[in-house]
Scaffold this motif. Structure first.
Motif, PDB file in Angstrom:
ATOM      1  N   ASP A 277       0.810  -1.217   0.000  1.00  0.00           N
ATOM      2  CA  ASP A 277       0.000   0.000   0.000  1.00  0.00           C
ATOM      3  C   ASP A 277       0.845   1.271   0.000  1.00  0.00           C
ATOM      4  N   PHE A 278       2.150   1.129  -0.172  1.00  0.00           N
ATOM      5  CA  PHE A 278       3.045   2.271  -0.023  1.00  0.00           C
ATOM      6  C   PHE A 278       3.633   2.717  -1.363  1.00  0.00           C
ATOM      7  N   THR A 279       3.853   4.031  -1.453  1.00  0.00           N
ATOM      8  CA  THR A 279       4.615   4.597  -2.557  1.00  0.00           C
ATOM      9  C   THR A 279       5.892   5.177  -1.963  1.00  0.00           C
ATOM     10  N   ILE A 280       7.052   4.690  -2.415  1.00  0.00           N
ATOM     11  CA  ILE A 280       8.328   5.074  -1.818  1.00  0.00           C
ATOM     12  C   ILE A 280       9.147   5.835  -2.849  1.00  0.00           C
ATOM     13  N   ILE A 281       9.572   7.056  -2.483  1.00  0.00           N
ATOM     14  CA  ILE A 281      10.379   7.906  -3.355  1.00  0.00           C
ATOM     15  C   ILE A 281      11.816   7.844  -2.853  1.00  0.00           C
ATOM     16  N   ASP A 282      12.619   6.982  -3.460  1.00  0.00           N
ATOM     17  CA  ASP A 282      13.997   6.748  -2.994  1.00  0.00           C
ATOM     18  C   ASP A 282      14.937   6.725  -4.197  1.00  0.00           C
ATOM     19  N   PRO A 283      15.339   7.913  -4.723  1.00  0.00           N
ATOM     20  CA  PRO A 283      16.168   7.974  -5.937  1.00  0.00           C
ATOM     21  C   PRO A 283      17.484   7.211  -5.820  1.00  0.00           C
ATOM     22  N   GLU A 284      18.079   7.181  -4.623  1.00  0.00           N
ATOM     23  CA  GLU A 284      19.377   6.527  -4.450  1.00  0.00           C
ATOM     24  C   GLU A 284      19.250   5.078  -4.006  1.00  0.00           C
ATOM     25  N   ASN A 285      18.009   4.594  -3.900  1.00  0.00           N
ATOM     26  CA  ASN A 285      17.762   3.198  -3.544  1.00  0.00           C
ATOM     27  C   ASN A 285      18.485   2.818  -2.247  1.00  0.00           C
ATOM     28  N   LEU A 286      18.318   3.653  -1.213  1.00  0.00           N
ATOM     29  CA  LEU A 286      19.031   3.457   0.053  1.00  0.00           C
ATOM     30  C   LEU A 286      18.419   2.368   0.923  1.00  0.00           C
ATOM     31  N   TYR A 287      17.086   2.202   0.831  1.00  0.00           N
ATOM     32  CA  TYR A 287      16.410   1.313   1.771  1.00  0.00           C
ATOM     33  C   TYR A 287      15.525   0.298   1.058  1.00  0.00           C
ATOM     34  N   LYS A 288      15.459  -0.885   1.627  1.00  0.00           N
ATOM     35  CA  LYS A 288      14.534  -1.894   1.131  1.00  0.00           C
ATOM     36  C   LYS A 288      13.114  -1.514   1.561  1.00  0.00           C
ATOM     37  N   PRO A 289      12.154  -1.605   0.653  1.00  0.00           N
ATOM     38  CA  PRO A 289      10.785  -1.160   0.965  1.00  0.00           C
ATOM     39  C   PRO A 289      10.151  -1.871   2.150  1.00  0.00           C
ATOM     40  N   ARG A 290      10.544  -3.109   2.418  1.00  0.00           N
ATOM     41  CA  ARG A 290       9.843  -3.871   3.445  1.00  0.00           C
ATOM     42  C   ARG A 290      10.027  -3.290   4.851  1.00  0.00           C
ATOM     43  N   ILE A 291      11.081  -2.485   5.076  1.00  0.00           N
ATOM     44  CA  ILE A 291      11.253  -1.915   6.419  1.00  0.00           C
ATOM     45  C   ILE A 291      10.128  -0.930   6.733  1.00  0.00           C
TER      46      ILE A 291
END
Length: 764
Positions: A277-291
């Motif tokens: 259900d989340f939209t994640i804006i992470d240009p540098e791909n720093l974090y895995k979405p599951r956290i």
């Protein structure tokens, strides 16, 4: 100087210091010495008057200069310092940091204080109160008296909630069962304000995001009966439509690399990741979405509630990888009553390096230093994992005493990896704001005891940490492994083993593995409570499954070895209970009870030395040197040669401590304390007569007393304690109480019995 002259000197000093405080006053000014509140009238009970007087006393302003035994030392220091020539140096520090400027009578606004007292009294339900203010001058000092006649208090007759059919009115009405307003209680404006806040909090749980307490009105009807009121809860007519509407969650957008001050929320489409259900804006791909799935409580179409709102923020902060966590809700552009949730997260520096230099001392006369180098990575594998690697080295030297020359050198390294989730074959969802964690530890330490032996220790553990709430914490190590191996055992130590075979246990190879569990409860953060508690219970189950599986039984000669080393098999339980009784704003009585026991079976006949109990020292029985007491009535000092004093250990421990703590002046606090306790062995030991636990254990308790100072610098507490024994268990029965032998004027007694402790922090 005889006693009579000393008394005269003290009286003259008091008079001079008192006079000198007024001598420096500006012309025409008086020193304000404080206010007295007198309660008048017969319509109010003594209990009500006493409670009201205590509350009113705190409202009067300004506060007079602080006094100590009738003197004003801070004011005296302020006057003594004079006028500094520059804004630094000793004189400036004494005047502005240590000293205190005189509180002048001209600073007192009688009418303002009178109105404050009058308003508070009326807001507490004494609607017909009368207040009179008057001042008294004595020499160059002045004081004020406030006479308050509260009359009879108004009580609550009935509480009425909204009865109309709107969604918001129904929601308000449903909060009535837990209302803070109670029939027959005294009218109190502060309680009414808290009731509005309570209702708002309940509405926030039901989706009313835009509601606030200012939209509530609680009217007072004082015409219903004699000295009684009805309270009517109403919604204001000007309540906006937004506040009347319950909202659901629509979009959930996360910016995990948000930079404060930059327009970093604008990003290209390639930086957008959709996960559940989340939209994640992470240009540098720093974090895995599951956290974020584990940290954020809201899901699409959930009804907004403040619990999940705060829970998500607490969990994001608790991850330990973000410096700032910001949250915002906006009305969604979709059809219906929806909110879009935005989370703006500013990361901490990913890697850090820290160098620490420590100095320490203990009651065994050992002083030393330690150097720690710590490197950490707060997002080691893009899942907010915390990886810490540390290296340390230090030495301890005994300046004087029986172990002089037997210095201790140690160095080692340790690595810790913490996942912000449970790495386990089962699922575990914690309802608290503290994310469950998995921790792996690997460590090595080399310790060299000069002239005696060296010891290498390897350790490892794998376990879980989780908190139910801010008071309850659990730590389960699925396995904890310790391997200790001796080296370089000297001829001196070998000769001492011949005299005292129990010393050989210290240098035996030891292999300890098995699960451990501890539970901690504390409410000591609740400073307003009169009684607060701390409890920690721990259990260590070493080698149990392995021993039961293999049928190991050392008593029958069936000893099982792993890599050539017999593994330990025991059960160890320890309980630490503390109680803190608040006696006043600056004083408390702190007490502690420690009870522990270890039982060996199967593959072991004795507890490993590093897992046994010890007693004495700066945080234990402060009148005895560290690890010098017991076990039981055994006298380790008398049984050892003059070359060195071995540590004493036991299978059972009982310790009781109580300490009265009070503020003396400024940052200096004092303490008076009594410590009692001992350790014992479960089984007879021919080398240690009197060490076995028996029904006479209470007669073998060591007792010490003392006093100390604590210097509270806010960032640390420096503690000094001076203690002496009043009961020695190693003496013969009937002669163990030595209170009658206390002689502070005797040099040999002081050298043998007076123990000075220097430490950081409180002992418990």
């Amino acid at each position: 100087m005889n006693k009579s002259n000393l008394l005269y000197f003290i009286l003259i000093t008091i008079l001079l210091s008192s006079c000198s405080n007024t001598r420096f006053l500006p012309d025409g000014e008086l020193l304000y010495t404080g206010a007295t509140i007198k309660m008048e009238g017969e319509q109010t009970s003594k209990k009500e008057k006493k409670e009201l007087k205590t509350q009113l006393k705190d409202l009067v302003r300004p506060k007079p200069n602080k006094t100590l035994l009738g003197l004003r030392p801070k004011l005296y220091i302020y006057n003594l310092a004079g006028t500094p020539k520059k804004e630094k140096g000793l004189r400036y520090w004494l005047k502005n940091k240590v000293g205190e400027a005189p509180v002048l009578y001209s600073q007192v606004d009688l009418e303002y204080n009178k109105s404050v007292l009058q308003n508070f009294t009326e807001n507490s339900g004494y609607f017909n109160a009368k207040t009179i203010a008057d001042s008294t001058r004595r020499g160059e000092k002045a004081s004020v008296t406030y006479d308050v006649n509260p009359a009879k208090q108004y009580k609550i007759k009935d509480i009425k909630f909204p009865t109309d059919s709107t969604v918001l009115a129904k929601a308000v009405a449903k909060t009535k069962p837990r209302s803070l307003l109670k029939k027959n209680d005294g009218y109190n404006l502060e309680v009414i304000k808290q009731e509005r806040i309570r209702i708002d909090g309940r509405l926030k749980e039901k989706g009313f995001y835009y509601f606030n307490p200012n939209y509530l009105l609680i009217q007072v009807d004082s015409t219903v009966a004699d000295h009684q009121v009805d309270l009517i809860v109403k919604l204001k007519d000007e309540t906006p439509e937004l506040a009347e509407t319950p909202y659901k969650i629509n979009k959930i957008i996360v910016y995990p690399n948000y930079a404060i001050g930059n327009d970093s929320i604008k990003s290209v489409d390639t930086a957008v990741t959709t996960y559940k259900d989340f939209t994640i804006i992470d240009p540098e791909n720093l974090y895995k979405p599951r956290i974020f799935d584990r940290a954020l409580s809201f899901k699409k179409n959930d009804l907004y509630n403040r619990t999940d709102h705060n829970l998500a923020l607490n969990r994001l902060v608790n991850l330990g990888t973000f410096k700032f966590v910001k949250n915002q809700f906006k009305v969604s552009d979709t059809t219906g009553n929806y909110l879009d949730a935005y989370y703006y997260l500013t990361p901490l520096p990913k890697k850090s390096l820290q160098l620490e230099l420590l100095a320490k001392t203990n009651s065994a006369n050992y002083t030393g230093t330690e150097l720690n180098l710590n490197w950490s990575n707060r997002n080691a594998f893009r899942g907010a994992e915390l990886l810490t690697i540390s290296a340390f080295g230090g030495l301890e030297v005994q300046v004087s005493g029986q172990n002089n020359g037997f210095n201790v050198y140690r160095f080692g390294t340790e690595a810790n990896l913490i996942w912000p989730r449970l790495v386990a074959p089962f699922k575990f969802n914690s309802p608290s704001g503290f994310i469950p964690k998995t921790k792996v530890t690997l460590g090595y330490e080399f310790q060299n005891r000069t002239k005696l032996y060296s010891l290498q220790t390897f350790k490892g553990s794998y376990g879980y940490l989780w908190k139910e709430n801010e008071r309850k914490e659990h730590l389960l190590n699925v396995t904890e492994i310790t391997f200790a191996s001796p080296q370089n055992v000297t001829a001196l130590y070998k000769s001492k083993i011949l005299e005292n075979p129990s010393l050989g246990k210290v240098i035996e190879k030891q292999l300890i593995f098995g699960p451990t569990y501890s539970y901690t409860y504390t409410n000591t953060a609740q400073k307003r409570k009169k009684h607060t508690f701390y409890y920690k219970g721990a259990i260590d189950l070493a080698g149990n499954l392995t021993g039961l599986t293999t049928g190991a039984n050392i008593r029958k000669g069936d000893t099982i070895k792993v890599f050539g080393v017999p593994f330990s098999q025991f059960i160890k339980i320890e309980n630490d209970f503390r109680h803190y009784l608040k006696l006043g704003s600056d004083s408390q009585l702190a007490s502690r009870i420690i009870v522990g026991a270890g039982y060996t079976y199967g593959n072991s006949s004795e507890m490993p030395f590093i897992k046994q109990f010890f007693i004495g020292g700066t945080n234990s029985l402060r009148a005895f040197r560290a690890r010098s007491i017991g076990p039981g009535s055994f006298d380790g000092a008398a049984s050892s040669s003059s070359s060195f004093l071995p540590d004493q250990s036991g299978d059972i421990k009982l310790e009781l401590n109580t300490e009265y703590r009070a503020k003396i002046y400024g940052l200096v606090k004092g303490a008076l304390f009594i410590d009692a306790g001992n350790i014992w062995l479960l089984n007879d030991n021919l080398e240690k007569p009197g060490a076995k636990f028996s029904k006479k254990f209470l007669s073998e308790m060591a007792v010490g007393a003392g006093a100390g100072l604590r210097f509270d610098f806010s960032f640390l507490v420096l503690r000094t304690d001076l203690a002496f024994p009043i009961r020695k268990p190693n003496l013969s029965e009937g002669n163990r109480w030595v209170l009658d032998k206390v002689n502070f004027g005797n040099g040999p007694w002081r050298k043998e019995n007076l123990i000075f402790n220097l430490a950081i922090g409180y002992p418990f």
